[in-house]
Structure formats: C-alpha cells, structure tokens
Write an enzyme that holds these catalytic residues in place. Structure first.
Site, mmCIF file in Angstrom:
data_model
loop_
_atom_site.group_PDB
_atom_site.id
_atom_site.type_symbol
_atom_site.label_atom_id
_atom_site.label_comp_id
_atom_site.label_asym_id
_atom_site.label_seq_id
_atom_site.Cartn_x
_atom_site.Cartn_y
_atom_site.Cartn_z
ATOM 1 N N LYS A 52 56.923 18.698 -26.459
ATOM 2 C CA LYS A 52 58.351 18.201 -26.708
ATOM 3 C C LYS A 52 58.783 17.685 -25.390
ATOM 4 O O LYS A 52 59.572 16.853 -24.992
ATOM 5 C CB LYS A 52 59.400 19.466 -27.179
ATOM 6 C CG LYS A 52 58.781 19.318 -28.801
ATOM 7 C CD LYS A 52 59.731 20.649 -29.513
ATOM 8 C CE LYS A 52 58.940 20.729 -30.800
ATOM 9 N NZ LYS A 52 59.256 21.988 -31.577
ATOM 10 N N GLN A 96 62.683 27.480 -30.821
ATOM 11 C CA GLN A 96 61.149 27.441 -31.202
ATOM 12 C C GLN A 96 60.917 28.446 -32.219
ATOM 13 O O GLN A 96 61.062 29.627 -31.847
ATOM 14 C CB GLN A 96 60.136 27.199 -30.303
ATOM 15 C CG GLN A 96 58.921 26.953 -30.674
ATOM 16 C CD GLN A 96 58.475 25.625 -31.331
ATOM 17 O OE1 GLN A 96 58.865 24.499 -30.777
ATOM 18 N NE2 GLN A 96 57.906 25.622 -32.430
ATOM 19 N N ASP A 119 67.410 20.059 -34.464
ATOM 20 C CA ASP A 119 66.310 20.267 -35.354
ATOM 21 C C ASP A 119 66.781 20.101 -36.884
ATOM 22 O O ASP A 119 66.365 20.148 -37.982
ATOM 23 C CB ASP A 119 66.000 21.705 -35.219
ATOM 24 C CG ASP A 119 64.289 21.688 -34.809
ATOM 25 O OD1 ASP A 119 63.779 20.703 -34.822
ATOM 26 O OD2 ASP A 119 64.108 22.949 -34.313
#
Ligand code: NDP
Length: 285
Positions: A52, A96, A119
């Site tokens: 990422k 995460q 997200d």
C-alpha cells in the site's frame, strides 16, 4: 471468452490518479495523505502494508505508517486513531485487519472519522451505501464494479449471484449491484443448491474463500464471472474460488487469480484517499 486483465485496468486507474494528485498539488497545494496502522507482526499484513505504501508513492500520495506492538492496548490504538482524525496531513486512515484478539475491531473501525474512512468500513459509510447516499465505499467491491463496467455489460435487469456475505465484500457488492438495478441473490454457507442458483446467473461474484468451489459447468453460457477468492494450495499455487479452466469455456468475461480483483482493491484505496482529500478540502471539481 475474454480474461479481464485487472492488472492493466488498475494501472490505468493509477495513472489517472497520478495526474489528479499532481493537479491537486499544483492548483490547491493539496497532497492527499493515507495513514496505515499495523498492529503486531502478522507477515501477510506486513506485506499488504508495504504494498500500500509503495502504491501511494507511485501516484504521489503521502503515506504514514504506524506500527504498534502485538500487545498494544485498545486505548493505545484508539488514541492513535483520534490523533490521525485530527491531523491535517492525513485524509485517509486504514487500520490493517485482523487485529490481535485483545482488541475490539468494531470499536476501532467506529473510532475512525467517517470522512477519513479510506476502507469504507465505518458503520456510517455502510449505512450511507445501503441508503444509496454518497459515501466512501469498500475498496474490493468498488474495484469489482469497475471491472464489470470495463466489460461493457449493462448491469440493469441482469440476474446477479453473489457467493459470500461478509461486510467487506459480499454485502457491499450486493448493494452496489442492486443500486445498478441487477436482481441480486446472496448465497452463503447455509444456502441450498448453490450450483442451481449460479446456473441462472448473468453475473457471478465468487467471494467465499474456498479453492475452486464453483465448478465450470455451473456457469451459464455468456456469464460475467468475477472471482474474488485468493486461496493458497498446498503445492504453493494461488487459485480463486472458481474453477478457472472450466468456467472460462462458458463465461463471456472472467477474472483470473491472481491479476484480477486484487490489483483493483489497492487502486480503489488510492482513489478513496484522493476522494477523501478533495471532500475534506471542499474541492468538488
Ligand atoms: P469471509 O470469510 O469473511 O466470508 C466468506 C463468506 O463465504 C461467508 O459469508 C461464508 O458464509 C461464505 N462461505 C464460506 N464457505 C461457503 C460455502 N461452502 N458455500 C457457500 N458460502 C460459503 O471472507 P471475505 O469476504 O473476507 O473474503 C472472501 C474471499 O475473498 C477470501 O478468499 C479472501 O481472501 C478474498 N478477498 C480478496 C480480496 C482481493 O482484494 N482480491 C479482498 C478481500 C477478500 P457464512 O456467512 O454463512 O459463514
């Protein structure tokens, strides 16, 4: 049959984003920033976080990595999230998953400001998606929609079958397809006769995480097949949830694994970060 090249489509998305980021910088002095929080030493998570950061750098997004100890307390993570919520340099925040067992993941996701929810997992954004309101949306389903659009398929009126009902893939992709006027069936582990349901589907989304579960001869001729699954076999091979060889003989379009949905997920994360930065700065054009 056409294999949908997710790598190529994601590269095209990234190159448009790179121009957009450069333009934001030039015209508004705005550099989008993504903060990634990693708790513990999960090797797969470390690889995701590294990828990422690399993808951010490629398009000119600033990335900030925050590594917390495996034994970090809930309050340490919530404190960091609150700090990032306030930071002017950070426009997107991603924690995460999975988090270690002592942490309440739902509470952490809920602590992220919905405006910075790169997200799209915040209950507020999930609710907005359900209500058909603009919102930051989950990256994998967003990427899937882009892949389907790329095939030129008119989604309206089509029968779509989604296998899997997770909050990160199955439910949101079902809502997105419904918003585009598909007739959507959601299957899960208790669904009777999945083969029969799939055999009537114009669009199949496989997101169950079971290697080659969906057999080639279940697929309706001409269907669009999107394989989200990523499964590592004992012999080291990576396969999807669909038996690719058989399915590719019947589908009109199909995604490979790897190189299908995966690259799109990261591209959509970058896109969400840029969208979030624009919205926070009040830049609409
Ligand atoms: P989850 O494990 O959270 O959900 C799996 C879903 O599949 C559940 O709803 C489960 O049903 C259903 N399911 C499991 N077994 C069966 C079965 N035998 N028959 C029918 N349904 C079944 O997975 P995720 O949604 O997180 O991920 C799904 C797959 O997609 C995984 O392989 C994952 O690695 C991959 N993935 C790939 C991404 C990418 O970028 N390419 C991103 C995210 C995920 P029930 O609810 O009844 O238990």
């Amino acid at each position: 049959m056409v294999t949908i090249n997710g790598k190529e489509i994601a590269a095209a998305v990234r190159s448009v984003l790179k121009e957009e980021v450069a333009a934001l910088k030039a015209a508004h002095g705005l550099t989008p920033g993504l903060a990634v929080v990693l708790v513990g030493e999960n090797p797969a998570s470390k690889v995701y976080v590294r990828n990422k950061a690399k993808a951010c750098a490629e398009v000119g997004i600033r990335s900030f990595q925050h590594l917390l100890h495996e034994k970090a307390a809930q309050e340490d993570i919530l404190g960091l999230v609150r700090e990032l919520n306030e930071s002017k340099d950070v426009h997107g925040i991603l924690v995460q998953m999975p988090l270690p067992p002592q942490i309440d993941s739902a509470a952490v996701l809920e602590a992220i400001s919905p405006d910075k929810d790169a997200d799209g997992f915040h209950p507020c954004n999930m609710g907005r998606l359900m209500a058909g309101m603009p919102s930051l949306q989950p990256c994998t389903p967003l990427g899937i929609m882009r892949l389907i659009e790329h095939t030129g398929t008119d989604i309206s009126g089509k029968d779509a079958v989604v296998v899997g009902r997770s909050n990160i893939v199955g439910k949101p992709i079902a809502l997105m397809l419904l918003a585009r006027s598909a007739t959507v069936t959601i299957c899960h582990s208790k669904t009777a006769d999945i083969a029969k349901r799939i055999s009537g589907a114009d669009i199949v989304i496989a997101a169950l995480g079971r290697p080659e579960f969906i057999k080639g001869d279940w697929i309706k001729k001409g269907a669009v097949v999107i394989d989200v699954g990523i499964n590592r076999l004992n012999d080291g091979r990576l396969v999807g949830d669909v038996e690719f060889g058989g399915a590719s003989k019947r589908a009109s379009f199909i995604t490979p694994v790897p190189g299908g949905v995966g690259p799109m997920t990261i591209a959509m994360l970058l896109q969400n970060t840029v969208t979030a930065a624009r919205l926070q700065a009040g830049i609409t054009v």
